[in-house]
Design an enzyme around this catalytic site. Sequence first.
Site, short mmCIF file in Angstrom:
data_model
loop_
_atom_site.label_atom_id
_atom_site.label_comp_id
_atom_site.label_asym_id
_atom_site.label_seq_id
_atom_site.Cartn_x
_atom_site.Cartn_y
_atom_site.Cartn_z
N TYR A 1 12.93 2.57 10.48
CA TYR A 1 11.83 2.81 9.70
C TYR A 1 11.43 1.61 11.15
CZ TYR A 1 7.83 1.02 6.71
OH TYR A 1 7.29 1.13 6.19
N ASN B 1 2.97 2.17 -3.16
CA ASN B 1 2.82 3.82 -3.27
C ASN B 1 1.53 3.98 -3.58
OD1 ASN B 1 5.68 4.53 -2.51
ND2 ASN B 1 6.36 3.96 -4.30
N SER C 1 7.58 13.07 -5.32
CA SER C 1 7.84 11.90 -4.78
C SER C 1 6.77 11.26 -5.68
CB SER C 1 7.37 11.73 -3.21
OG SER C 1 5.78 11.66 -3.12
N TYR D 1 2.92 10.74 6.04
CA TYR D 1 3.15 9.27 5.70
C TYR D 1 4.66 9.06 5.94
CZ TYR D 1 3.40 10.26 1.09
OH TYR D 1 3.70 11.29 -0.58
N PHE E 1 -0.39 7.52 8.76
CA PHE E 1 -0.94 6.26 8.37
C PHE E 1 0.16 5.49 7.84
CE2 PHE E 1 -1.35 3.79 3.85
CZ PHE E 1 -2.69 3.60 3.45
N LEU F 1 0.73 2.16 5.33
CA LEU F 1 0.07 0.38 4.38
C LEU F 1 0.31 -0.38 5.60
CD1 LEU F 1 -1.13 0.06 2.32
CD2 LEU F 1 1.01 -0.16 0.95
#
Length: 337
Positions: free
Chosen positions: A56, A128, A155, A241, A266, A268
């Site tokens: 990540y 989400n 998803s 994303y 993108f 968050l």
Amino acid sequence: MSTPKHARYESRGPVPHDVIHPVQFELADPAEGECRVVVLAAPVNPSDVLTLTGEYGQLPPLPAVGGNEGVGRVEQIQGQAHGLAEGDIVLLPVGCGSWSTHLNLPTKALVKLPHDVDPVQLSMLTVNPPTAALMLSDIVDLQPGDWVVQNAANSAVGGYLLQLARKRGINVLNVVRRSSAVEAVRQAGGEHVLVDADDLPKRVRDLVGDVPVRLAVDCVGGVHTEHLARCLVPGGTVVNYGAMSGDRCMISPRYLVFNDIHLRGFWLAQWFRQASPERRQALFAELAGLVADGTLHARIQASYGIEHVRDAIQAAASGARDGKIVIEPNGPSRAAI
């Protein structure tokens, strides 16, 4: 009070469920300005799995407790209450290590939520739903009647995007990677569901005709990014994303250059850093209201207690799911709903 436990990891590795395990810990009294919160539910997101593997974009120092979002019940307040009371249901701050039976958290960082809403649905509010909402509002100026194409439609983000688009009068072409996922998307309200393949653009045109599709939402990467790009009108935008395929985004210059296709990402966390507190608060207030009135709802594949956190991570890392994996540290497990 039951023995406090959390899901802890001291290393990262390619098999995410091998590095994490439940551990008992000593729960201190809340300090001044803190609340003790009993964690009711915390989801397992793809970013959580990637954090355990080390892939990540933002990794906490080790050792660490898993979980980035969730919902809990206030058990004890020390000092100023900031409008909260014992028994209130609250949204946990991002990155708090939510896979834990109990947490001591800054009182002012907690957001009060409705009491009469399923805490499992509320627990997924932080990541989400805002990702889906912002990709619909901040990438291309969409109007009612416009069309969007998205992959990974089965998803959690895909489901929220479909629900939000319906509320805004936006049409969605839903793409999945396996035929077994089609029915779940249809049951969630997806009218147009297609299995991804090289001829995806032709099948999209067969559905919409000459109607321009200006936005594609990509969570898969690899050649699937180009499949979406080829569905767009010249000047259209692909926003990525995620990388469920494990591959980098691929678009040939034939489309990137000659069709003036725009590819952007993108994240968050980046939006959180740049948005004003007022805009963040307004977005969460809107989304919490939509969860409360049933407009936003995620299918739950299964939930697990803290003792079975490794099973939860293994299930979340599986590609063959049609619902979310949730950890309920203090509650019973449940089947898919």
